[in-house]
Design a protein around this motif. Structure first.
Motif, short mmCIF file in Angstrom:
data_model
loop_
_atom_site.label_atom_id
_atom_site.label_comp_id
_atom_site.label_asym_id
_atom_site.label_seq_id
_atom_site.Cartn_x
_atom_site.Cartn_y
_atom_site.Cartn_z
N PRO A 1 0.84 -1.20 0.00
CA PRO A 1 0.00 0.00 0.00
C PRO A 1 0.87 1.25 0.00
CG PRO A 1 -0.62 -1.51 1.77
CD PRO A 1 0.63 -2.04 1.16
N LEU A 2 0.42 2.25 -0.74
CA LEU A 2 1.17 3.50 -0.85
C LEU A 2 0.44 4.63 -0.13
CD1 LEU A 2 2.27 3.43 -4.60
CD2 LEU A 2 3.64 2.87 -2.59
N GLU A 3 1.20 5.61 0.29
CA GLU A 3 0.68 6.85 0.86
C GLU A 3 1.08 7.99 -0.07
OE1 GLU A 3 -1.25 7.64 3.30
OE2 GLU A 3 -1.37 5.77 4.40
N LEU A 4 0.45 9.14 0.14
CA LEU A 4 0.72 10.32 -0.65
C LEU A 4 1.07 11.46 0.30
CD1 LEU A 4 0.49 11.69 -3.51
CD2 LEU A 4 -1.84 12.26 -2.86
N CYS A 5 2.21 12.11 0.07
CA CYS A 5 2.63 13.21 0.93
C CYS A 5 1.72 14.41 0.70
CB CYS A 5 4.09 13.59 0.66
SG CYS A 5 4.69 14.94 1.69
N ASP A 6 1.18 14.98 1.78
CA ASP A 6 0.30 16.13 1.68
C ASP A 6 1.04 17.41 1.29
OD1 ASP A 6 -1.90 14.58 2.35
OD2 ASP A 6 -1.79 15.07 4.48
N LEU A 7 2.36 17.38 1.32
CA LEU A 7 3.13 18.56 0.94
C LEU A 7 3.65 18.46 -0.49
CD1 LEU A 7 4.30 21.29 1.89
CD2 LEU A 7 6.38 20.04 2.53
N CYS A 8 4.36 17.40 -0.81
CA CYS A 8 5.02 17.31 -2.13
C CYS A 8 4.32 16.36 -3.10
CB CYS A 8 6.47 16.89 -1.95
SG CYS A 8 6.69 15.17 -1.40
N ALA A 9 3.31 15.64 -2.63
CA ALA A 9 2.53 14.70 -3.45
C ALA A 9 3.33 13.49 -3.92
CB ALA A 9 1.89 15.40 -4.64
#
Length: 143
Positions: free
Chosen positions: A15-23
């Motif tokens: 599973p992957l996450e997405l950074c809320d700052l740099c995407a």
């Protein structure tokens, strides 16, 4: 005829996450996450998280940048109350009275009126800029 080898197992991607700052996307187990104060955020199911926004970052440094951005943003009680009113009006059975809206939001009538006024003022300002929309109470400024 094509046959699958029994010893081969299908491997699901991590599973992957997405950074809320740099995407940037990154593996879930590397996420730096937490909550920051945000008066625009009302949790859809857990009221005790109202006013807190979940944040995910790819590093401590990016989490710190996000936290600082939210620290500098003013926390407006009327904005939080408007988010609670919106949640009450868009979930569950219809709300017919201010008393019922108060029970569903945990707010008193003066807070409800301030929330509705705050929301409608924002819509009027957005409408003046060409956005145009109806208010919480159907477009009027009073309930």
């Amino acid at each position: 005829m094509w046959k699958r080898k029994k010893d081969r197992r299908r491997v699901d991607p991590a599973p992957l996450e997405l950074c809320d700052l740099c995407a940037r996307t990154f593996p879930e187990d590397e996420a730096v996450s937490g909550y920051v104060p945000d008066s625009s955020c009302a949790h859809p199911r857990r009221q005790w998280f109202d006013g807190l926004r979940p944040v995910t970052a790819c590093s401590e440094e990016h989490f710190g940048v996000i936290r600082e951005e939210y620290r500098l943003r003013p926390f407006v009680p009327e904005e939080l109350w408007a988010a609670k009113v919106n949640r009450a009006l868009t979930t569950g059975r219809p709300v017919l009275t201010l008393e019922e809206l108060g029970r569903r939001t945990g707010l008193h009538e003066p807070e409800l009126r301030r929330a509705i006024a705050w929301h409608n003022e924002r819509l009027r300002h957005a409408g003046a800029n060409g956005a145009g929309a109806n208010g919480i109470d159907g477009g009027t400024s009073t309930v």
